[in-house]
Design an enzyme around this catalytic site. Sequence first.
Site, mmCIF file in Angstrom:
data_model
loop_
_atom_site.group_PDB
_atom_site.id
_atom_site.type_symbol
_atom_site.label_atom_id
_atom_site.label_comp_id
_atom_site.label_asym_id
_atom_site.label_seq_id
_atom_site.Cartn_x
_atom_site.Cartn_y
_atom_site.Cartn_z
ATOM 1 N N LYS A 172 51.611 54.250 75.479
ATOM 2 C CA LYS A 172 52.689 55.173 74.926
ATOM 3 C C LYS A 172 53.981 55.200 75.579
ATOM 4 O O LYS A 172 53.983 54.838 76.878
ATOM 5 C CB LYS A 172 52.065 56.587 74.696
HETATM 6 C C1 LIG Z 1 47.245 56.494 70.842
HETATM 7 C C2 LIG Z 1 46.978 57.197 69.420
HETATM 8 C C3 LIG Z 1 46.096 57.957 69.281
HETATM 9 C C4 LIG Z 1 45.084 58.477 70.393
HETATM 10 O O1 LIG Z 1 45.426 58.793 71.559
HETATM 11 P P1 LIG Z 1 44.497 58.793 72.762
HETATM 12 O O2 LIG Z 1 45.291 59.419 73.731
HETATM 13 O O3 LIG Z 1 44.298 57.224 72.999
HETATM 14 O O4 LIG Z 1 43.219 59.507 72.383
HETATM 15 C C5 LIG Z 1 45.812 58.499 67.733
HETATM 16 N N1 LIG Z 1 46.831 58.435 66.920
HETATM 17 C C6 LIG Z 1 47.843 57.396 67.189
HETATM 18 C C7 LIG Z 1 48.499 57.030 66.221
HETATM 19 C C8 LIG Z 1 47.911 56.709 68.491
HETATM 20 O O5 LIG Z 1 48.748 55.913 68.665
#
Ligand SMILES: *Cc1c(COP(=O)(O)O)cnc(C)c1O
Length: 382
Positions: free
Chosen positions: A189
């Site tokens: 992210k």
């Molecule tokens: C990364 C992501 C998640 C999940 O987040 P985690 O921290 O990996 O549990 C959920 N929704 C979207 C759209 C994502 O990109």
Amino acid sequence: MTLSIPPPFLPFTRPSIDEATIDDVAGVLRSGWLTSNGPKVQSFEMALSNYFSGRPVRTFNSGTCTMEIALRIAGVGPGDEVITTPNSWVATANVIIQVGATPVFADIDSRTHNIDTDQIAAAISPRTRAIIPVHMCGLPCDMDGLYALAAKHSLRVVEDAAQAIGSSWKGRRIGAFGDLISFSFQVNKNIMTGEGGCLVLNTGDEAALAEKYRLQGVSRSGLDGIDVDVLGGKNNMTEIAAAIGLAQLQRLATFNAQRLALARQYFHCFGEEFESEYGAELPVADFDHSNWHMFHIVLPVRMSRSAFMQRMLDLNIGVGFHYAAIHLFTLYRKRGFKEGMFPVAERVCRQIVTLPLFPSMTTTDVVRVVAAVKSILNQETS
Ligand SMILES: *Cc1c(COP(=O)(O)O)cnc(C)c1O
């Protein structure tokens, strides 16, 4: 014989970690206070609250548990329906099942790839309790339409803003307004803590409930007062993760500016004729609201995605696909979903590829990626 040296492998994403951050993490390890609401977690939550216009913020150990806890705070449970998009990471729908509710999908807009507000309206039933929109790649959903619809039907909104930190809607930051907004700090992210997430809440009471849900339902008073009145999990963020997050948050504006510059470079290199010449689709050219979490193209139907990915890998370029349509996974087919129900998402999810985009990438890398894409699509045409 000529020896050609292959260019170095270019991944589709890579985190930016500086030496100061590594020192901060070493400092946490030396301090001996590694977890459970220590000084770094508290500072990180304060910094995030500041970032989101003073709203209460609590951290967790993943974006997934952040959304699950948001649904619990919203009172969503068995017998309730929650409307979301089939075009997301599977976590978005899994958390609905996790709290005992029923996932209901609404198809996406073919240009933005975000959930289509009209399709949400058509999916609302007397049992609908909440909506989970996803700001795909950091491009915000239609917030005006969405919140008007939620208000009209008294629905809670849990925004899956996992990809949208630093994005904005009409001059307002995503997370600084709206109902419950969930972010992820998973390593891919725009800012990361290894694994982690945070939730922007409405009130102090909601924040107190979030603290219980993230740690076994425990509330404490005095030196030895303890009670448990709700069932909570083990979802707290560590001090190590919070130290990384604090350092990353300071660099977020710089990271996002670098992403924006690279996205502009992509459009420049692909050129205005790319879509008509190759039958492929570029993302919406949004230079005002998106944090450019990812850069997607939709391949023409004649091109097999796996063949395209293999040829990119042969050129030492990493690509991803975000995402596979959730309703077509076996777990969801078993709940009655099938091919043909959400044709826009199905088409996009079959042909989409994620090209490299991360802050430390260079404009030369972009030139290389675009040349590779064009040469592969050209071979396919001829
Ligand atoms: C990364 C992501 C998640 C999940 O987040 P985690 O921290 O990996 O549990 C959920 N929704 C979207 C759209 C994502 O990109």
